[in-house]
Write an enzyme that holds these catalytic residues in place. Structure first.
Site, PDB file in Angstrom:
ATOM      1  N   ASN A 106       7.179   3.577 -16.726  1.00 17.22           N
ATOM      2  CA  ASN A 106       8.416   3.441 -17.498  1.00 17.22           C
ATOM      3  C   ASN A 106       9.131   4.775 -17.722  1.00 17.22           C
ATOM      4  O   ASN A 106      10.354   4.806 -17.832  1.00 17.22           O
ATOM      5  CB  ASN A 106       8.130   2.745 -18.837  1.00 17.22           C
ATOM      6  N   CYS A 135       0.830  -1.215   0.000  1.00 15.12           N
ATOM      7  CA  CYS A 135       0.000   0.000   0.000  1.00 15.12           C
ATOM      8  C   CYS A 135       0.856   1.253   0.000  1.00 15.12           C
ATOM      9  O   CYS A 135       1.230   1.764   1.074  1.00 15.12           O
ATOM     10  CB  CYS A 135      -0.900   0.006   1.229  1.00 15.12           C
ATOM     11  N   GLN A 166      14.916  16.118 -19.658  1.00 14.63           N
ATOM     12  CA  GLN A 166      14.387  14.755 -19.775  1.00 14.63           C
ATOM     13  C   GLN A 166      14.650  14.135 -21.141  1.00 14.63           C
ATOM     14  O   GLN A 166      14.794  12.919 -21.252  1.00 14.63           O
ATOM     15  CB  GLN A 166      12.893  14.742 -19.446  1.00 14.63           C
ATOM     16  N   GLU A 179       4.270  -0.509 -10.773  1.00 16.95           N
ATOM     17  CA  GLU A 179       5.604  -0.833 -10.234  1.00 16.95           C
ATOM     18  C   GLU A 179       6.665   0.103 -10.812  1.00 16.95           C
ATOM     19  O   GLU A 179       7.755  -0.312 -11.186  1.00 16.95           O
ATOM     20  CB  GLU A 179       5.949  -2.311 -10.455  1.00 16.95           C
ATOM     21  N   GLU A 183      -1.429   6.758  -3.507  1.00 14.26           N
ATOM     22  CA  GLU A 183      -2.582   7.506  -2.980  1.00 14.26           C
ATOM     23  C   GLU A 183      -3.098   8.419  -4.086  1.00 14.26           C
ATOM     24  O   GLU A 183      -2.402   8.634  -5.079  1.00 14.26           O
ATOM     25  CB  GLU A 183      -2.143   8.347  -1.780  1.00 14.26           C
TER      26      GLU A 183
HETATM   27  C1  LIG Z   1      -4.175  -2.044 -11.905  1.00 16.57           C
HETATM   28  C2  LIG Z   1      -3.273  -1.294 -10.983  1.00 16.57           C
HETATM   29  C3  LIG Z   1      -2.715  -1.937  -9.887  1.00 16.57           C
HETATM   30  C4  LIG Z   1      -1.901  -1.238  -9.001  1.00 16.57           C
HETATM   31  N1  LIG Z   1      -1.409  -1.875  -7.874  1.00 16.57           N
HETATM   32  C5  LIG Z   1      -0.760  -1.136  -6.925  1.00 16.57           C
HETATM   33  C6  LIG Z   1      -0.399  -1.713  -5.663  1.00 16.57           C
HETATM   34  O1  LIG Z   1      -0.616  -2.899  -5.418  1.00 16.57           O
HETATM   35  N2  LIG Z   1       0.165  -0.916  -4.726  1.00 16.57           N
HETATM   36  C7  LIG Z   1       0.439   0.403  -4.954  1.00 16.57           C
HETATM   37  O2  LIG Z   1       0.948   1.067  -4.062  1.00 16.57           O
HETATM   38  N3  LIG Z   1       0.116   0.984  -6.150  1.00 16.57           N
HETATM   39  C8  LIG Z   1      -0.481   0.252  -7.130  1.00 16.57           C
HETATM   40  N4  LIG Z   1      -0.827   0.826  -8.331  1.00 16.57           N
HETATM   41  C9  LIG Z   1      -0.476   2.212  -8.578  1.00 16.57           C
HETATM   42  C10 LIG Z   1       0.643   2.364  -9.600  1.00 16.57           C
HETATM   43  O3  LIG Z   1       1.857   1.988  -9.029  1.00 16.57           O
HETATM   44  C11 LIG Z   1       0.630   3.809 -10.102  1.00 16.57           C
HETATM   45  O4  LIG Z   1      -0.477   3.900 -10.976  1.00 16.57           O
HETATM   46  C12 LIG Z   1       1.906   4.212 -10.801  1.00 16.57           C
HETATM   47  O5  LIG Z   1       2.939   4.355  -9.855  1.00 16.57           O
HETATM   48  C13 LIG Z   1       1.788   5.524 -11.567  1.00 16.57           C
HETATM   49  O6  LIG Z   1       1.214   6.506 -10.770  1.00 16.57           O
HETATM   50  P1  LIG Z   1      -0.071   7.311 -11.308  1.00 16.57           P
HETATM   51  O7  LIG Z   1      -1.014   6.340 -11.857  1.00 16.57           O
HETATM   52  O8  LIG Z   1      -0.531   8.209 -10.218  1.00 16.57           O
HETATM   53  O9  LIG Z   1       0.472   8.167 -12.518  1.00 16.57           O
HETATM   54  P2  LIG Z   1       1.154   9.608 -12.452  1.00 16.57           P
HETATM   55  O10 LIG Z   1       2.261   9.616 -11.461  1.00 16.57           O
HETATM   56  O11 LIG Z   1       0.089  10.640 -12.321  1.00 16.57           O
HETATM   57  O12 LIG Z   1       1.791   9.692 -13.892  1.00 16.57           O
HETATM   58  C14 LIG Z   1       1.023   9.917 -15.061  1.00 16.57           C
HETATM   59  C15 LIG Z   1       1.965   9.976 -16.261  1.00 16.57           C
HETATM   60  O13 LIG Z   1       2.903  11.045 -16.082  1.00 16.57           O
HETATM   61  C16 LIG Z   1       4.223  10.553 -16.143  1.00 16.57           C
HETATM   62  N5  LIG Z   1       5.056  11.288 -15.183  1.00 16.57           N
HETATM   63  C17 LIG Z   1       4.786  11.535 -13.874  1.00 16.57           C
HETATM   64  N6  LIG Z   1       5.803  12.213 -13.323  1.00 16.57           N
HETATM   65  C18 LIG Z   1       6.727  12.398 -14.278  1.00 16.57           C
HETATM   66  C19 LIG Z   1       8.015  13.022 -14.324  1.00 16.57           C
HETATM   67  N7  LIG Z   1       8.595  13.555 -13.251  1.00 16.57           N
HETATM   68  N8  LIG Z   1       8.673  13.041 -15.502  1.00 16.57           N
HETATM   69  C20 LIG Z   1       8.147  12.466 -16.608  1.00 16.57           C
HETATM   70  N9  LIG Z   1       6.954  11.847 -16.626  1.00 16.57           N
HETATM   71  C21 LIG Z   1       6.248  11.821 -15.476  1.00 16.57           C
HETATM   72  C22 LIG Z   1       4.114   9.073 -15.768  1.00 16.57           C
HETATM   73  O14 LIG Z   1       5.191   8.334 -16.248  1.00 16.57           O
HETATM   74  C23 LIG Z   1       2.796   8.699 -16.413  1.00 16.57           C
HETATM   75  O15 LIG Z   1       2.976   8.413 -17.767  1.00 16.57           O
HETATM   76  C24 LIG Z   1      -1.621   0.125  -9.236  1.00 16.57           C
HETATM   77  C25 LIG Z   1      -2.165   0.762 -10.371  1.00 16.57           C
HETATM   78  C26 LIG Z   1      -2.979   0.076 -11.227  1.00 16.57           C
HETATM   79  C27 LIG Z   1      -3.559   0.802 -12.401  1.00 16.57           C
END
Ligand SMILES: Cc1cc2nc3c(=O)[nH]c(=O)nc-3n(C[C@H](O)[C@H](O)[C@H](O)COP(=O)(O)OP(=O)(O)OC[C@H]3O[C@@H](n4cnc5c(N)ncnc54)[C@H](O)[C@@H]3O)c2cc1C
Length: 594
Positions: free
Chosen positions: A409, A167, A509, A406, A170
Site C-alpha cells: 500500500n 511469478c 514521500q 499485489e 524474487e
Molecule cells: C502470502 C504471499 C503471497 C504472494 N504471492 C505472490 C505471487 O503470487 N506472485 C508474486 O510475484 N509475488 C507474490 N508475493 C510477493 C508480494 O507481492 C511482495 O511481498 C510485495 O510486492 C512486497 O514486496 P516485499 O515483500 O519484498 O517487500 P519490500 O519491497 O521489501 O517492502 C518492505 C516494506 O518497505 C516498503 N517500501 C519498499 N520500497 C519503498 C519505497 N520506495 N517507498 C516507501 N516504502 C517502501 C513497502 O511498502 C513495505 O512496507 C506474495 C507475498 C506473500 C507474502
C-alpha cells in the site's frame, strides 16, 4: 465535461454512453474537477452477469456453507486437500473470466469481483486459490496473449486442468519489481534459456501454468514475460511456506534451471514485460477489492450475531454505544469499499483506458477497511475472539496480507500521488520540461504512467454551487459540495507542492502520501455519493441508512481532508524524518525509566 453536478440530469442518463473512456476521475481531481460523467449514475451489473451470478453464488454457498470446520482445520494443517481443489474445478471456478468460446463463463470484471466476494465470505484461502489463477496467473494470457497462445492454453485453464500462477517476486525484488535477476537468454534458434528463482508464489505448489518475468536486457527493453509450463525440464517448486494467514493457500518458491522456453511462449512483446506485469496487476486489483468486501460482509454478520448473543451488565452488548459504533463503522467501511470497487470494475468492463490510479485506490482503501473490520469484529467478541475455536483470529491473520501483496500500500499511495501529479506538473509551463523527464522514469515498480494529456489547469469548476433543479437526492446535495470544495483544495495543494518542490517532489514521500490520501477520500467519497443516489431511488426502504452512511463517510473524510490540506503548510515532516533518522542510526529506542 466540466458542468455543474447539481445542474445535470444524472439520474436519467445511462451509465455507459456518457462514460469518457480516456479520462481518469482520480487524475482530474487534482485539477479541481469532478468528472461526473464517469461517476453518475452508479453503474449496474449487466443482465447477463446478474443471471450467471445468481447461479454461481448459490452453488458456492451450497458447496462451502457447511465447511467451516474444514476451513479451520486446513488453516491449522496449512493445506487445501486435492479433492477440495478438484471440487473447485468441478464448480467451474477456474474459468470465471475466460471467454465462453474457450470453455469459460465469460464473466465481466464486476461479476468476477462479486464471485470473489462470495468465496471470501467463507474462506480467504479459497478466494486466493481461485483469485491468483484468474486475477494474475493467467490474466496476462487474456490481456496480451496471441490467438494461438489463447487457443492452446485457455481451454485447459478454464476447466482447471491447468492452474495458473504469477511469478514476479524474487528475494532481491519485491516492491522494486524491475530489479529481478531471473534471466532469459535468447538462443540462436529463437528459443530462450531461463534461469532464476521466484519467491512466495501463490498457487506455486499446484500450478501447471506460470506467467514468468525475466531479464532479457536488450534494445527492446529490459524485462520480458514468458509462459512456462510446470512440466518442462528444469522447472521445480519449493516447500509450502508456513505463513501467518491464508495458510491453506499454496505459497512456494518456483525455480528455473536452464529451462528451454520456445519462442512462441513470449507473452506480449520482447522487452515489454514490465508493462505486461503492471497491466495484469492493474486489471486484477478489483478482484482483491471484491474479496475484501466479501470478508467485511461476513464479519459484520458475525459481529452483529455475537453482539446480540453476548450479555454483560444484564443486557446484550449490542446495546452499548461503543459496540454500536464499531458495527456502524464496519458498515460504512464496507459500503465505501464496495462502492469504489464496483465503480472501477465498471470502468474496466466499459473499456476505459486510464483506470490504474482508481484501481490502486480501491486496493488501498478496501485492504485497509478490511483490516479495521477484522480488528473491530475481534474486539466485539472480546476474549472469545482471541480463541482459535472462533473464526475472528483467522480472519484477522488472513486479512493482514491484503495491504502487502499485489503492490504494497505504501508503493500504491506513491503511485496514486505521482500518477495524478504527473498531469498537473506537465500542465504548469515552467515545470513542464522537468516534470516530463522526471515522471517518464518513475520509481521502478510504480507502473506505467499515462502520457501527458495536455490538460489545462482548472480550479474554477463551480461544482460546489447549489442548483435549483438539482438531480441528486436532496440529502446528498450538501455532501457532494464537500467533495467539490476539497477537489479544489487538493488542486491547490498539488500545484503548490509542485511549485515548491519542483523535481524534488519525487523524494517527498510525506507530501505524496497527503496528496494520495486526499485523492483516495475524494474518489471513494464520490463513489459513495453516486451509489447512495442510485440506492435512494431503487431501494427507498433503506433510504435512511444510506443517507446515514453517506453522511458519516463524508464527515469523516472531510476531517481527514482538512488535516491533509493543512498539513501541506503546517506539518511535522521534518521532526518525523529527523527522529526516524536518529533512531535508525542508533538502532534502538534510547530511553528507560530505570
Ligand atoms: C502470502 C504471499 C503471497 C504472494 N504471492 C505472490 C505471487 O503470487 N506472485 C508474486 O510475484 N509475488 C507474490 N508475493 C510477493 C508480494 O507481492 C511482495 O511481498 C510485495 O510486492 C512486497 O514486496 P516485499 O515483500 O519484498 O517487500 P519490500 O519491497 O521489501 O517492502 C518492505 C516494506 O518497505 C516498503 N517500501 C519498499 N520500497 C519503498 C519505497 N520506495 N517507498 C516507501 N516504502 C517502501 C513497502 O511498502 C513495505 O512496507 C506474495 C507475498 C506473500 C507474502
Amino acid at each position: 465535461m466540466n458542468t455543474q453536478l447539481t445542474d445535470t440530469p444524472v439520474a436519467a442518463a445511462a451509465a455507459g454512453p456518457s462514460l469518457l473512456l480516456d479520462q481518469s476521475v482520480a487524475k482530474q481531481l487534482l485539477f479541481g474537477t469532478v468528472l461526473e460523467e464517469n461517476l453518475f449514475p452508479y453503474p449496474e451489473i449487466s443482465e447477463h452477469d446478474r443471471e450467471a451470478l445468481a447461479m454461481i453464488v448459490e452453488s458456492i454457498d451450497r458447496f462451502l456453507e457447511d465447511k467451516e470446520a474444514d476451513f479451520a482445520r486446513w488453516d491449522r494443517d496449512a493445506r487445501q486437500p486435492d479433492d477440495f481443489v478438484q471440487a473447485l474445478r468441478d464448480l467451474g471456478l477456474f474459468g470465471l473470466i475466460i471467454p465462453e468460446e474457450f470453455g469459460g463463463l465469460g464473466l465481466s470484471n464486476a461479476a468476477y469481483a462479486r464471485v470473489l466476494a462470495q468465496t471470501s465470505g467463507h474462506d480467504s484461502s479459497v478466494s486466493l486459490t481461485i483469485g491468483a489463477h484468474s486475477s494474475i496467473g493467467m490474466k496476462g494470457l487474456l490481456l496480451f496473449g496471441t490467438g494461438e497462445q489463447k487457443a492452446r492454453y485457455l481451454p485447459r485453464l478454464a476447466t482447471g486442468e491447468m492452474i495458473a500462477a504469477f511469478c514476479l517476486t524474487e528475494p532481491g525484488a519485491g516492491s522494486d519489481a524491475a530489479a529481478i535477476r531471473t534471466a532469459a537468454l535468447r538462443n540462436p534458434d529463437g528459443s530462450w534459456t531461463l534461469n532464476g528463482e521466484k519467491l512466495w508464489i501463490t498457487n506455486g505448489g499446484i500450478a501447471d501454468f506460470f506467467t514468468v518475468f525475466a531479464r532479457t536486457d536488450g534494445p527492446e527493453g529490459k524485462i520480458t514475460a514468458f509462459i512456462v509450463e510446470a512440466g518442462w525440464p528444469g522447472v521445480s517448486r519449493g516447500q509450502h511456506e508456513d505463513k501467518m494467514g491464508i495458510r491453506a493457500s499454496s505459497t512456494t518458491t518456483v525455480a528455473f534451471s536452464d529451462v528451454r522456453v520456445p519462442p512462441e511462449c513470449v507473452l506480449g512483446e520482447v522487452g515489454k514485460g514490465f508493462k505486461v506485469a503492471m497491466g495484469i496487476l492493474n486489471n486484477g486489483r478489483t478482484g482483491l477489492g471484491g474479496g475484501a468486501v466479501g470478508g467485511m460482509k461476513a464479519l459484520i454478520r458475525r459481529a452483529v450475531a455475537q453482539a446480540q448473543e453476548r450479555r454483560q451488565f444484564e443486557r446484550p452488548i449490542s446495546g452499548f454505544g461503543l459496540v454500536r459504533e464499531k458495527i456502524a463503522q464496519m458498515t460504512v467501511d464496507c459500503f465505501a469499499a464496495e462502492s469504489a470497487v464496483w465503480m472501477v470494475a465498471h470502468y474496466i468492463d466499459s473499456g476505459c483506458t486510464d483506470y490504474s490510479t482508481e484501481a490502486a485506490i480501491t486496493k488501498v482503501f478496501a485492504s485497509e477497511a478490511m483490516q479495521r473490520s477484522a480488528y473491530e469484529a475481534l474486539q466485539i467478541a472480546g476474549g472469545s475472539g482471541y480463541m482459535r475455536d472462533m473464526p475472528y483470529e483467522r480472519y484477522t491473520r488472513d486479512a493482514r496480507i491484503l495491504p502487502i501483496f499485489e503492490g504494497a500500500n505504501e508503493i500504491l499511495r506513491l503511485f496514486i500521488a505521482l500518477s495524478a501529479l504527473k498531469d498537473v506538473g506537465t500542465s504548469l509551463s515552467e515545470l513542464r520540461s522537468a516534470m516530463g523527464s522526471l515522471f517518464n522514469d518513475p520509481i521502478k515498480g510504480f507502473g506505467v504512467l499515462s502520457g501527458y494529456a495536455g490538460r489545462r489547469f482548472n480550479r474554477a469548476t463551480g461544482l460546489g454551487k447549489e442548483g435549483v433543479d438539482a438531480p441528486l437526492a436532496p440529502p446528498l446535495r450538501p455532501l457532494v459540495a464537500v467533495y467539490e470544495n476539497y477537489a479544489r483544495a487538493a488542486a491547490r495543494v498539488a500545484e503548490g507542492s509542485l511549485r515548491r518542490h519542483g523535481k524534488g517532489i519525487f523524494e517527498r514521500q510525506y507530501v505524496q502520501k497527503r496528496i494520495a490520501d486526499l485523492i483516495i477520500d475524494l474518489f471513494v467519497g464520490l463513489c459513495v455519493i453516486s451509489r447512495a443516489d442510485s440506492l435512494l431511488r431503487q431501494q427507498p426502504a433503506t433510504a435512511q441508512q444510506v443517507v446515514e452512511i453517506a453522511t458519516i463517510f463524508t464527515h469523516q473524510a472531510r476531517r481527514r481532508m482538512v488535516r491533509n490540506v493543512r498539513g501541506a503548510a503546517h506539518n511535522e515532516d521534518q521532526a518525523i524524518d529527523s527522529l526516524a533518522g536518529a533512531i535508525i542510526e542508533r538502532g534502538s529506542y534510547p530511553w528507560d525509566v530505570l
